[in-house]
Design an enzyme around this catalytic site. Structure first.
Site, PDB file in Angstrom:
ATOM      1  N   SER A  60      10.112  -7.067  -1.786  1.00 47.18           N
ATOM      2  CA  SER A  60      10.994  -6.115  -2.454  1.00 47.18           C
ATOM      3  C   SER A  60      12.039  -5.549  -1.498  1.00 47.18           C
ATOM      4  O   SER A  60      12.993  -4.902  -1.928  1.00 47.18           O
ATOM      5  CB  SER A  60      10.179  -4.955  -3.053  1.00 47.18           C
ATOM      6  N   GLY A  61      11.872  -5.799  -0.202  1.00 46.07           N
ATOM      7  CA  GLY A  61      12.830  -5.324   0.790  1.00 46.07           C
ATOM      8  C   GLY A  61      14.028  -6.252   0.888  1.00 46.07           C
ATOM      9  O   GLY A  61      14.052  -7.335   0.297  1.00 46.07           O
ATOM     10  N   ARG A  85       2.700  -3.832  -3.324  1.00 52.05           N
ATOM     11  CA  ARG A  85       2.001  -2.702  -3.953  1.00 52.05           C
ATOM     12  C   ARG A  85       2.359  -2.538  -5.422  1.00 52.05           C
ATOM     13  O   ARG A  85       1.740  -1.736  -6.122  1.00 52.05           O
ATOM     14  CB  ARG A  85       2.311  -1.405  -3.196  1.00 52.05           C
ATOM     15  N   ARG A  86       3.363  -3.260  -5.898  1.00 51.72           N
ATOM     16  CA  ARG A  86       3.733  -3.183  -7.309  1.00 51.72           C
ATOM     17  C   ARG A  86       4.298  -4.533  -7.757  1.00 51.72           C
ATOM     18  O   ARG A  86       4.772  -5.324  -6.940  1.00 51.72           O
ATOM     19  CB  ARG A  86       4.779  -2.089  -7.553  1.00 51.72           C
ATOM     20  N   TYR A 176      10.008   3.372  17.257  1.00 47.51           N
ATOM     21  CA  TYR A 176      10.280   2.173  16.457  1.00 47.51           C
ATOM     22  C   TYR A 176      10.020   0.914  17.274  1.00 47.51           C
ATOM     23  O   TYR A 176       9.293   0.010  16.836  1.00 47.51           O
ATOM     24  CB  TYR A 176      11.725   2.205  15.965  1.00 47.51           C
ATOM     25  N   LYS A 180       6.822  -1.877  16.935  1.00 46.13           N
ATOM     26  CA  LYS A 180       7.129  -3.297  16.731  1.00 46.13           C
ATOM     27  C   LYS A 180       6.491  -4.144  17.831  1.00 46.13           C
ATOM     28  O   LYS A 180       5.940  -5.229  17.561  1.00 46.13           O
ATOM     29  CB  LYS A 180       8.648  -3.512  16.704  1.00 46.13           C
TER      30      LYS A 180
END
Length: 275
Positions: A60-61, A85-86, A176, A180
């Protein structure tokens, strides 16, 4: 007037961009030779004949949804599964055979079956500190990713592809880049037959969700000469194509690190010979 959250997100994004520009990765930076580029159509056909299965985390990203489109366009797999998740809604007919597994990332062990039987896995999962908070960011970008990789390994996945970031370093003082780097190292310990780490610079895309800091950074890189911006940024479609080009190429390396330059080269090669 922008709120404190937006201002802090903008400042963090600018700091991240400057850190990425100042830091050089130790990756190979190379792309395919002319002979390898010309061989891509045959490599794709040979790969397609193996009837492999693939899963994508983070479809979805921005990068994940482009990767899914490229996978379907190139018709490389006999089975395509997205894990999230969806459930996602697709209007195009090309997506009708995409299998969807809806999971609770807080209870991933209960959904181990979603990760079974896939030959190849792509992880484009991620969030931001501004959106999820520091703890939420660590939970998604490190804990969810690592647990998913563990289940994929146990489920028979041979080739795991991780979307990371330029400058990733587990010893970094910048959260960040530290997270990673940590997840890169932890996934490596799982000993996949083949583990490909992609470290792009700033991802160039038009996000549907509002991220003021990232918008400013994209505008900043968009104003630079191409020779400069391409060294520290990359369009998401180039990343997706690079991932697939690298996947069909034979490799004798168990772990391979592809920096921003290598991603550009691989993505361009795929674009030239796009099926």
């Amino acid at each position: 007037m922008p709120g404190l959250g937006a201002l802090s997100a903008t400042a963090a994004a600018l700091v991240a961009a400057l850190l990425l520009m100042l830091r050089e990765d130790a990756g190979p930076g190379g792309g395919p030779s002319m002979a390898e580029t010309e061989a891509l159509p045959k490599l794709r056909e040979d790969f397609k004949m193996q009837n492999k299965s693939v899963f994508i985390l983070g479809a979805s990203g921005e990068t994940g949804k482009v990767l899914l489109k490229e996978i379907l366009d190139q018709n490389l797999f006999s089975k395509v599964t997205i894990i999230g998740r969806r459930k996602l809604t697709f209007e195009e007919d090309a997506y009708k055979n995409v299998n969807q597994e809806v999971v609770d990332f807080e209870k991933l062990d209960d959904y181990a079956s979603a990760f079974q039987g896939h030959d190849v896995g792509f992880c484009c999962l991620g969030t931001t500190r501004n959106k999820a908070g520091a703890e939420g960011f660590v939970r998604v970008d490190r804990d969810y990713v690592l647990k998913s990789a563990e289940l994929a390994k146990a489920g028979g996945c041979k080739h795991f592809n991780l979307l990371s970031s330029k400058g990733a370093d587990k010893t970094s003082n910048f959260l960040y880049l530290q997270v990673k780097g940590e997840v890169e190292a932890k996934v490596e310990e799982l000993k996949f037959d083949r583990y490909s780490i992609f470290r792009p610079g700033v991802l160039l895309c038009d996000r549907q969700e509002s991220r003021p800091g990232e918008w400013l950074v994209r505008k900043f890189f968009g104003s630079l000469p191409e020779s400069w911006s391409s060294g520290h940024s990359v369009p998401v479609v180039t990343v997706a194509r690079a991932m697939l080009t690298n996947m069909v190429r034979p490799s004798n390396k168990q772990v391979e690190l592809l920096d921003n330059k290598a991603i550009h080269n691989l993505g361009k090669a795929s674009g030239v010979l796009k099926p």
